[in-house]
Design an enzyme around this catalytic site. Structure first.
Site, PDB file in Angstrom:
ATOM      1  N   HIS A   1       3.817   1.365   7.503  1.00 28.76           N
ATOM      2  CA  HIS A   1       5.274   1.404   7.695  1.00 28.76           C
ATOM      3  C   HIS A   1       6.047   1.336   6.381  1.00 28.76           C
ATOM      4  O   HIS A   1       7.251   1.598   6.356  1.00 28.76           O
ATOM      5  CB  HIS A   1       5.736   0.313   8.667  1.00 28.76           C
ATOM      6  CG  HIS A   1       5.760  -1.085   8.126  1.00 28.76           C
ATOM      7  ND1 HIS A   1       4.759  -1.989   8.364  1.00 28.76           N
ATOM      8  CD2 HIS A   1       6.673  -1.742   7.387  1.00 28.76           C
ATOM      9  CE1 HIS A   1       5.062  -3.150   7.798  1.00 28.76           C
ATOM     10  NE2 HIS A   1       6.233  -3.028   7.187  1.00 28.76           N
TER      11      HIS A   1
ATOM     12  N   ASP B   1      -1.492   0.033  11.138  1.00 27.40           N
ATOM     13  CA  ASP B   1      -0.465  -0.122  10.113  1.00 27.40           C
ATOM     14  C   ASP B   1      -1.065  -0.239   8.709  1.00 27.40           C
ATOM     15  O   ASP B   1      -0.620  -1.043   7.896  1.00 27.40           O
ATOM     16  CB  ASP B   1       0.417  -1.336  10.405  1.00 27.40           C
ATOM     17  CG  ASP B   1       1.746  -1.263   9.629  1.00 27.40           C
ATOM     18  OD1 ASP B   1       2.176  -0.137   9.295  1.00 27.40           O
ATOM     19  OD2 ASP B   1       2.341  -2.328   9.361  1.00 27.40           O
TER      20      ASP B   1
ATOM     21  N   SER C   1       5.524  -6.730   2.883  1.00 27.27           N
ATOM     22  CA  SER C   1       4.706  -5.803   3.676  1.00 27.27           C
ATOM     23  C   SER C   1       3.668  -5.103   2.809  1.00 27.27           C
ATOM     24  O   SER C   1       3.990  -4.524   1.777  1.00 27.27           O
ATOM     25  CB  SER C   1       5.591  -4.732   4.312  1.00 27.27           C
ATOM     26  OG  SER C   1       6.195  -5.203   5.480  1.00 27.27           O
TER      27      SER C   1
END
Length: 516
Positions: free
Chosen positions: A154, A184, A257
Site C-alpha cells: 500500500h 500487503d 508502513s
C-alpha cells in the site's frame, strides 16, 4: 475522530501507517501528511558490506542493536500520478479519510465495517476529492547487498516513481519488482549498482512477551526508533484472506508502513503494516506481518514478479461448538467443507460437502482460516496429504494443488458459524420443487422472527438441502432427521442451507429441549 467498530472503539488502519503530502489512502499508496525532510548527515563512515548482526543478548539499552541494524532501514518516497487525493488538513474532530476507489477489494469491506459513518462508503471525515499528482512516504528495509528492498504494497501501489533514502542521507531511485496485495508486501530494487548494508530475517518466530524494536519513517522523520514487546500472535483483523499478524506494543505511526520490527538479535521478525487507533495516531497497538510470511512472498516476487498460490477448490466455514456436536465431534476443530467446486483438485480427490479437514501434510488444522493460509502457502502443483473426517470416520486423500484463479476466487470462502438455538425451528416448510425455488431440497416459506431458526439467520426463500448429512425433499424428511438425531443422543443437528443468493452454509440447531 473515532471510527465505529464492532464491540470496541479501536480502528485497525493501514492508512494510519504511511504519511503522504496530501492525504491518506490505504492500499492506493497515499498516506498521512506533514513530511519533514531530515537534515543532511555526513558521509564520513563507510557502510558495512556484510550482513548486519547484533549481540545475542540484549544490553541495558537497545542502542547497540540500533547501531547495527539502522543502516539497513530506508525511507520510501513515492510519486503517484492520476490519482484521487483528499484534503490534507487535520485537526481536532477532522479525521483524515480516503476514497475507496483505489483500495484493493479485500480492504474495501474492511473500511465499510469500521467506517459506517463515512461518506461514499469510506470512514468518517472524508474530505472533498481532487485530481492531480501526489506523493507518499513510508518505510522499508534492505535485504541483500545488491539493493533489494522490502516495503508494504500500500506504500508503492499506483507508484509512478519510487525513491529510497538511506540512513547515510543518500536518495536513490528504485523500481518495483513485484507486489502482493493479499499480504500487503512489495519488493523494490535500488537502480544504482553498488553494495548496500542489509538486514536479515529472523531464524525463529518471536514468542509473546519478547522484546522488539521498530525503526521507520513516521511523519517523515526517518530513522525513528521505538521499542516494545510482542503482545499477541496470530491476529486476524479482517484486512485480508491470509491475516496472521504479530501484535506489538511498540509505538507505530503514519509513515512506519513497510518498516521492520527487529528482535533483540537484530533480525527482522515482522513488517509493520497496521495500527489500532481511535484517532489515527499511535495508542501503542500495532500489527506486523510475520517474517516467515514475508520471506515466502518475497522469494516469489524476486523470481517471478508475482505470487502464485495453491488452490484446493473448497468453500469452508468454522467448526463451532454446535456444529461439532452436530457432527459428533468431541471438540470444535478443523475446517468444514461447505462446497467443493466442480472440476477442482478437491472435487477430483473426492472431498465433498460435510467433510471436516483435520490436517494438511500432517500439520493440524485448527480452523478454516488456518486452512486458507496453509494451502495458499504452497505452490501450484504441490502434492498435499489431506486428513479429513466424514460421517465420524477418518480418511485421507493425496491432492495435487491447482493455481489460485486470478478472477477473485479464494482458496477458502469463509462463512461465520452460528451458535445457540432450539429444536423447535419456527419455520414454515414446503418442497422446493413445488414452490419453484429449486429442483431439490425443502424451501423455507415462512419464518417466525422470534424462533430459533431466525436467530440462526435462516430466511424466507432459503432452501434446506440436507439435515444430518441426509438429503431432504419434503418437510417430513426434515422432521424425521431431527428425531433421528435426538434419538441417537446428538446435542445438535446440522443442516446445509442454500440462501436465496445461491450461497450455501451449514447451520447447527441445538436439540436441547425448550421449556414449555
Amino acid at each position: 475522530m473515532s471510527v465505529p467498530q464492532t464491540r470496541t472503539s479501536a480502528r485497525y488502519s493501514r492508512r494510519a501507517l504511511a504519511s503522504v503530502a496530501t492525504a491518506a489512502l490505504i492500499a492506493g499508496g497515499a498516506v498521512g501528511s506533514g513530511y519533514l525532510p531530515a537534515a543532511t548527515p555526513a558521509f564520513a563512515q563507510a557502510l558495512p558490506q556484510t550482513p548486519i548482526a547484533a549481540p545475542e543478548h540484549p544490553p541495558g539499552s537497545f542502542a547497540n542493536i540500533v547501531d547495527k541494524v539502522k543502516p539497513g532501514v530506508v525511507s520510501v518516497k513515492v510519486k503517484l500520478d492520476d490519482a484521487v487525493s483528499s484534503d490534507d488538513e487535520e485537526g481536532p474532530g477532522n479525521q483524515q479519510g480516503q476514497n475507496l476507489q483505489n483500495v484493493p477489494p479485500q480492504l474495501r469491506e474492511f473500511f465499510k465495517r469500521f467506517g459506517q459513518n463515512g461518506q461514499n462508503g469510506g470512514p468518517p471525515g472524508m474530505q472533498p476529492q481532487r485530481q492531480g499528482p501526489r506523493g507518499a512516504v513510508g518505510s522499508g528495509f534492505i535485504i541483500s547487498a545488491d539493493g533489494y528492498v522490502v516495503t508494504n504494497n500500500h506504500v508503492v501501489d499506483h507508484a509512478k516513481t519510487v525513491q529510497v533514502t538511506l540512513d547515510d542521507g543518500r536518495t536513490l531511485d528504485a523500481k518495483v519488482i513485484g507486489k502482493d496485495s493479499k499480504t500487503d508486501i512489495a519488493l523494490l530494487k535500488i537502480k544504482d549498482s553498488g553494495s548496500y548494508p542489509y538486514v536479515q530475517f529472523g531464524k525463529a518466530a518471536p514468542r509473546v512477551g519478547d522484546w522488539v524494536v521498530a525503526i521507520g519513517n513516521p511523519f517523515g522523520l526517518g530513522g525513528t526508533v521505538t521499542a516494545g514487546i510482542v503482545s499477541a500472535r496470530g491476529r486476524d483483523i479482517g484486512a485480508g484472506p491470509y491475516d496472521d499478524f504479530l501484535q506489538i506494543d511498540a509505538p507505530i505511526n503514519k509513515g512506519n508502513s513497510g518498516g521492520p520490527t527487529f528482535n533483540v538479535n537484530g533480525e527482522v521478525v515482522g513488517v509493520n503494516t497496521a495500527i489500532a487507533s481511535p484517532s489515527g495516531g499511535s495508542v501503542g497497538l500495532a500489527f506486523a506481518i510475520p517474517s516467515e510470511t514475508v520471506q515466502a512472498v518475497v522469494d516469489q516476487l524476486k523470481t517471478d514478479g508475482k505470487v502464485a498460490r495453491g488452490y484446493l477448490g473448497v468453500q469452508v466455514q468454522p467448526v463451532t461448538q454446535d456444529i461439532a456436536e452436530g457432527l459428533g465431534m468431541a471438540k470444535p476443530k478443523g475446517a468444514l467443507i461447505d462446497h467443493a467446486e466442480d472440476g477442482t483438485p478437491a472435487a477430483k480427490a473426492g472431498l465433498k460437502s460435510g467433510d471436516v479437514i483435520e490436517s494438511v501434510n500432517g500439520n493440524p488444522i485448527n480452523d478454516a482460516k488456518e486452512l486458507s493460509r496453509k494451502i495458499a502457502g504452497l505452490k501450484p502443483g504441490a502434492k498435499v496429504e489431506i486428513a479429513y473426517l466424514r460421517g465420524g470416520n477418518s480418511d485421507n486423500a493425496t491432492i495435487t494443488l491447482g493455481a489460485l484463479p486470478t478472477d477473485g476466487s479464494k482458496v477458502a470462502s469463509l462463512d461465520t458459524g452460528m451458535s445457540g438455538g432450539q429444536p423447535r425451528l419456527g419455520l414454515g416448510l414446503a418442497p422446493a420443487s413445488e414452490v419453484g425455488l429449486s429442483d431439490s431440497g425443502v424451501a423455507v416459506v415462512q419464518v417466525d422472527p422470534d424462533g430459533p431458526a431466525a436467530a440462526k439467520g435462516i430466511e424466507q426463500g432459503d432452501v434446506i438441502l440436507d439435515v444430518a448429512g441426509k438429503s431432504v425433499t419434503r418437510p417430513s424428511d426434515v422432521a424425521e432427521q431431527i428425531r433421528t438425531a435426538e434419538a441417537s443422543g446428538r446435542k445438535a443437528v446440522l443442516m446445509r442451507v442454500k440462501s436465496s443468493k445461491g450461497v450455501t452454509r451449514f447451520v447447527a440447531i441445538s436439540l436441547t429441549k425448550n421449556d414449555g
